[in-house]
Design a protein around this motif. Sequence first.
Motif, PDB file in Angstrom:
ATOM      1  N   ASN A  61      46.025   7.093  12.661  1.00 13.39           N
ATOM      2  CA  ASN A  61      46.799   8.319  12.536  1.00 13.39           C
ATOM      3  C   ASN A  61      46.393   9.243  13.675  1.00 13.39           C
ATOM      4  OD1 ASN A  61      48.461  10.306  11.309  1.00 13.39           O
ATOM      5  ND2 ASN A  61      46.734  11.134  10.122  1.00 13.39           N
ATOM      6  N   ALA A  62      47.301  10.132  14.060  1.00 10.24           N
ATOM      7  CA  ALA A  62      47.009  11.181  15.057  1.00 10.24           C
ATOM      8  C   ALA A  62      48.128  12.192  14.952  1.00 10.24           C
ATOM      9  CB  ALA A  62      46.966  10.588  16.466  1.00 10.24           C
ATOM     10  N   GLY A  63      48.002  13.294  15.647  1.00  8.09           N
ATOM     11  CA  GLY A  63      49.104  14.248  15.654  1.00  8.09           C
ATOM     12  C   GLY A  63      50.336  13.609  16.287  1.00  8.09           C
ATOM     13  N   LEU A 112      48.328  14.151   5.882  1.00 10.66           N
ATOM     14  CA  LEU A 112      48.467  12.778   5.390  1.00 10.66           C
ATOM     15  C   LEU A 112      47.167  11.996   5.509  1.00 10.66           C
ATOM     16  CD1 LEU A 112      51.991  11.927   6.898  1.00 10.66           C
ATOM     17  CD2 LEU A 112      51.437  12.933   4.671  1.00 10.66           C
ATOM     18  N   ARG A 162      39.814  16.859  15.591  1.00 16.65           N
ATOM     19  CA  ARG A 162      39.262  17.612  16.738  1.00 16.65           C
ATOM     20  C   ARG A 162      38.567  18.887  16.287  1.00 16.65           C
ATOM     21  NH1 ARG A 162      44.996  17.828  19.383  1.00 16.65           N
ATOM     22  NH2 ARG A 162      45.246  18.360  17.188  1.00 16.65           N
ATOM     23  N   GLY A 163      39.085  19.513  15.264  1.00 17.59           N
ATOM     24  CA  GLY A 163      38.523  20.792  14.795  1.00 17.59           C
ATOM     25  C   GLY A 163      37.349  20.557  13.844  1.00 17.59           C
ATOM     26  N   PHE A 205      56.878  15.304   4.401  1.00 20.76           N
ATOM     27  CA  PHE A 205      55.745  15.570   3.507  1.00 20.76           C
ATOM     28  C   PHE A 205      55.249  16.992   3.727  1.00 20.76           C
ATOM     29  CE2 PHE A 205      55.913  11.176   2.753  1.00 20.76           C
ATOM     30  CZ  PHE A 205      55.236  10.948   1.565  1.00 20.76           C
ATOM     31  N   SER A 227      41.316  15.509   8.700  1.00 20.93           N
ATOM     32  CA  SER A 227      40.812  16.768   8.123  1.00 20.93           C
ATOM     33  C   SER A 227      41.889  17.455   7.301  1.00 20.93           C
ATOM     34  CB  SER A 227      40.295  17.704   9.226  1.00 20.93           C
ATOM     35  OG  SER A 227      41.348  18.115  10.077  1.00 20.93           O
ATOM     36  N   LYS A 228      43.145  17.108   7.549  1.00 20.00           N
ATOM     37  CA  LYS A 228      44.274  17.758   6.864  1.00 20.00           C
ATOM     38  C   LYS A 228      45.385  16.746   6.606  1.00 20.00           C
ATOM     39  CE  LYS A 228      43.673  21.993   9.532  1.00 20.00           C
ATOM     40  NZ  LYS A 228      44.250  22.785  10.606  1.00 20.00           N
ATOM     41  N   ALA A 255      42.229  11.123  12.074  1.00 15.59           N
ATOM     42  CA  ALA A 255      42.989  12.373  11.944  1.00 15.59           C
ATOM     43  C   ALA A 255      43.100  12.795  10.475  1.00 15.59           C
ATOM     44  CB  ALA A 255      44.384  12.205  12.581  1.00 15.59           C
ATOM     45  N   ARG A 294      56.272   5.261  18.515  1.00 13.41           N
ATOM     46  CA  ARG A 294      55.923   4.654  17.216  1.00 13.41           C
ATOM     47  C   ARG A 294      56.615   3.290  17.040  1.00 13.41           C
ATOM     48  NH1 ARG A 294      53.341   8.820  14.428  1.00 13.41           N
ATOM     49  NH2 ARG A 294      54.110  10.939  14.717  1.00 13.41           N
ATOM     50  N   GLY A 333      58.704  10.104   5.393  1.00 12.12           N
ATOM     51  CA  GLY A 333      59.769  11.093   5.578  1.00 12.12           C
ATOM     52  C   GLY A 333      59.092  12.459   5.529  1.00 12.12           C
ATOM     53  N   THR A 360      52.993  19.239   4.628  1.00 10.58           N
ATOM     54  CA  THR A 360      51.721  19.366   5.357  1.00 10.58           C
ATOM     55  C   THR A 360      51.874  20.489   6.381  1.00 10.58           C
ATOM     56  OG1 THR A 360      52.407  17.896   7.135  1.00 10.58           O
ATOM     57  CG2 THR A 360      51.361  16.842   5.230  1.00 10.58           C
ATOM     58  N   ASP A 393      38.690  13.579  19.608  1.00  7.94           N
ATOM     59  CA  ASP A 393      40.126  13.383  19.820  1.00  7.94           C
ATOM     60  C   ASP A 393      40.360  11.871  19.865  1.00  7.94           C
ATOM     61  OD1 ASP A 393      42.663  12.995  20.840  1.00  7.94           O
ATOM     62  OD2 ASP A 393      42.540  14.668  22.233  1.00  7.94           O
ATOM     63  N   VAL A 394      41.016  11.359  18.839  1.00  5.49           N
ATOM     64  CA  VAL A 394      41.166   9.899  18.714  1.00  5.49           C
ATOM     65  C   VAL A 394      42.079   9.310  19.784  1.00  5.49           C
ATOM     66  CG1 VAL A 394      43.104   9.890  17.072  1.00  5.49           C
ATOM     67  CG2 VAL A 394      41.402   8.066  16.985  1.00  5.49           C
ATOM     68  N   ARG A 452      51.987  20.211   9.501  1.00  8.78           N
ATOM     69  CA  ARG A 452      52.955  19.828  10.543  1.00  8.78           C
ATOM     70  C   ARG A 452      54.374  20.159  10.099  1.00  8.78           C
ATOM     71  NH1 ARG A 452      54.086  16.638  15.325  1.00  8.78           N
ATOM     72  NH2 ARG A 452      55.992  15.439  15.092  1.00  8.78           N
TER      73      ARG A 452
HETATM   74  N1  LIG Z   1      54.245  15.494   7.462  1.00 11.75           N
HETATM   75  C1  LIG Z   1      55.363  14.852   7.676  1.00 11.75           C
HETATM   76  O1  LIG Z   1      56.390  15.185   7.102  1.00 11.75           O
HETATM   77  C2  LIG Z   1      55.403  13.691   8.651  1.00 11.75           C
HETATM   78  C3  LIG Z   1      56.554  12.896   8.692  1.00 11.75           C
HETATM   79  C4  LIG Z   1      56.613  11.826   9.585  1.00 11.75           C
HETATM   80  C5  LIG Z   1      55.535  11.569  10.416  1.00 11.75           C
HETATM   81  N2  LIG Z   1      54.421  12.372  10.344  1.00 11.75           N
HETATM   82  C6  LIG Z   1      53.336  12.065  11.266  1.00 11.75           C
HETATM   83  O2  LIG Z   1      52.151  11.784  10.541  1.00 11.75           O
HETATM   84  C7  LIG Z   1      51.021  12.211  11.294  1.00 11.75           C
HETATM   85  C8  LIG Z   1      50.180  13.154  10.446  1.00 11.75           C
HETATM   86  O3  LIG Z   1      50.980  14.276  10.134  1.00 11.75           O
HETATM   87  P1  LIG Z   1      50.507  15.422   9.133  1.00 11.75           P
HETATM   88  O4  LIG Z   1      51.767  15.975   8.566  1.00 11.75           O
HETATM   89  O5  LIG Z   1      49.433  14.945   8.260  1.00 11.75           O
HETATM   90  O6  LIG Z   1      49.923  16.489  10.187  1.00 11.75           O
HETATM   91  P2  LIG Z   1      48.929  17.729   9.924  1.00 11.75           P
HETATM   92  O7  LIG Z   1      49.064  18.240   8.546  1.00 11.75           O
HETATM   93  O8  LIG Z   1      49.192  18.636  11.069  1.00 11.75           O
HETATM   94  O9  LIG Z   1      47.463  17.090  10.060  1.00 11.75           O
HETATM   95  C9  LIG Z   1      47.118  16.453  11.247  1.00 11.75           C
HETATM   96  C10 LIG Z   1      45.666  15.997  11.142  1.00 11.75           C
HETATM   97  O10 LIG Z   1      45.387  15.192  12.267  1.00 11.75           O
HETATM   98  C11 LIG Z   1      44.309  15.735  13.024  1.00 11.75           C
HETATM   99  N3  LIG Z   1      44.576  15.404  14.421  1.00 11.75           N
HETATM  100  C12 LIG Z   1      45.693  15.707  15.125  1.00 11.75           C
HETATM  101  N4  LIG Z   1      45.598  15.211  16.368  1.00 11.75           N
HETATM  102  C13 LIG Z   1      44.396  14.572  16.451  1.00 11.75           C
HETATM  103  C14 LIG Z   1      43.728  13.882  17.469  1.00 11.75           C
HETATM  104  N5  LIG Z   1      44.282  13.739  18.689  1.00 11.75           N
HETATM  105  N6  LIG Z   1      42.510  13.350  17.227  1.00 11.75           N
HETATM  106  C15 LIG Z   1      41.946  13.482  16.004  1.00 11.75           C
HETATM  107  N7  LIG Z   1      42.528  14.139  14.993  1.00 11.75           N
HETATM  108  C16 LIG Z   1      43.746  14.690  15.217  1.00 11.75           C
HETATM  109  C17 LIG Z   1      44.358  17.222  12.699  1.00 11.75           C
HETATM  110  O11 LIG Z   1      43.127  17.885  12.934  1.00 11.75           O
HETATM  111  P3  LIG Z   1      42.819  18.587  14.353  1.00 11.75           P
HETATM  112  O12 LIG Z   1      44.058  19.329  14.743  1.00 11.75           O
HETATM  113  O13 LIG Z   1      41.646  19.460  14.068  1.00 11.75           O
HETATM  114  O14 LIG Z   1      42.494  17.472  15.300  1.00 11.75           O
HETATM  115  C18 LIG Z   1      44.671  17.144  11.201  1.00 11.75           C
HETATM  116  O15 LIG Z   1      43.532  16.794  10.478  1.00 11.75           O
HETATM  117  C19 LIG Z   1      51.576  12.862  12.562  1.00 11.75           C
HETATM  118  O16 LIG Z   1      51.613  11.932  13.602  1.00 11.75           O
HETATM  119  C20 LIG Z   1      52.982  13.226  12.158  1.00 11.75           C
HETATM  120  O17 LIG Z   1      53.853  13.318  13.251  1.00 11.75           O
HETATM  121  C21 LIG Z   1      54.329  13.413   9.482  1.00 11.75           C
END
Ligand SMILES: NC(=O)c1ccc[n+]([C@@H]2O[C@H](COP(=O)([O-])OP(=O)(O)OC[C@H]3O[C@@H](n4cnc5c(N)ncnc54)[C@H](OP(=O)(O)O)[C@@H]3O)[C@@H](O)[C@H]2O)c1
Length: 258
Positions: A87-89, A19, A39-40, A185, A16-17, A14, A156, A183, A187, A64-65, A189
Amino acid sequence: MDLGIKGRKAIVCAASKGLGKGCAQALAREGVDLTICARGKDALEATARELSALGAKVTPVVCDVTTEEGRKALLAACPAPDILVNNAGGPPPGDFKNFSLDDWRKAVEGNMISPIALIHATIYGMMDRGFSRIVNITSASIKQPIASLELSNGARLGLTGAVAVLARKAARSNVTINGILPGPFDTDRLRGTSEKLAQSRGVDVAVVDAERKAAVPAGRFGTAEEFGATVAFLCSAHAGYITGQNLLIDGGGYPGSL
Ligand SMILES: NC(=O)c1ccc[n+]([C@@H]2O[C@H](COP(=O)([O-])OP(=O)(O)OC[C@H]3O[C@@H](n4cnc5c(N)ncnc54)[C@H](OP(=O)(O)O)[C@@H]3O)[C@@H](O)[C@H]2O)c1
């Protein structure tokens, strides 16, 4: 500091974007060969080009992982990784009352079973080879549950418990497993959740962001770059004595001493 992992092979899920991308960038700077997925296709290929420009060998896998087919494709591209960043969404927010069993199954499949499957498929080879680092990206919510994220809190924490013994078993083979607990970040999300919150309250997103930042002792959101740098250290040759740990990276948000 040279992290001592030049030429190692990593799967960053996961990526492409956000974390995951931050982790891939930090590992690319260390000369690690990368297999990344999302996925994208367009965003994944754009990220692969950015990582190649940093000098890394990069194999992007559109998948899709959280599916068996997706994980097969990923492992076909990198069958013997030295580094695995899971990692995953994240699961959607909501209220316990309204979650169906299917919602729970999806959350567990995506954020617990999927990383376990990748660990199971790779760790015994890793132990034979005598060096590997596994990092599970989870959430600060496993330390301090987040009210609207019950699906995430549960899935988790399940993953964290599931690998705690394995982390100790693998340590003798210089294979570590650690969780990293973000905490807030900055991004897509986080921006998405701020926008939804702003809409539901009828206020500007800047108001929500200011409140969220004020709740963090550091007074700001974390960046994907600093997240990636922390993960790269946990994946380094120097981090072989750190295992079975769950490291909060939250700007001081968790109020406890330990
Ligand atoms: N950012 C925060 O503040 C925060 C805090 C706590 C926990 N987290 C967790 O950390 C993880 C990453 O968050 P993020 O903020 O980096 O999210 P993000 O900016 O939305 O990036 C998500 C990345 O994961 C990929 N992805 C999502 N689902 C996928 C799947 N099923 N298979 C393969 N690739 C997938 C997305 O690309 P595609 O959509 O193209 O697949 C994208 O590259 C998430 O689980 C989130 O809940 C984030």
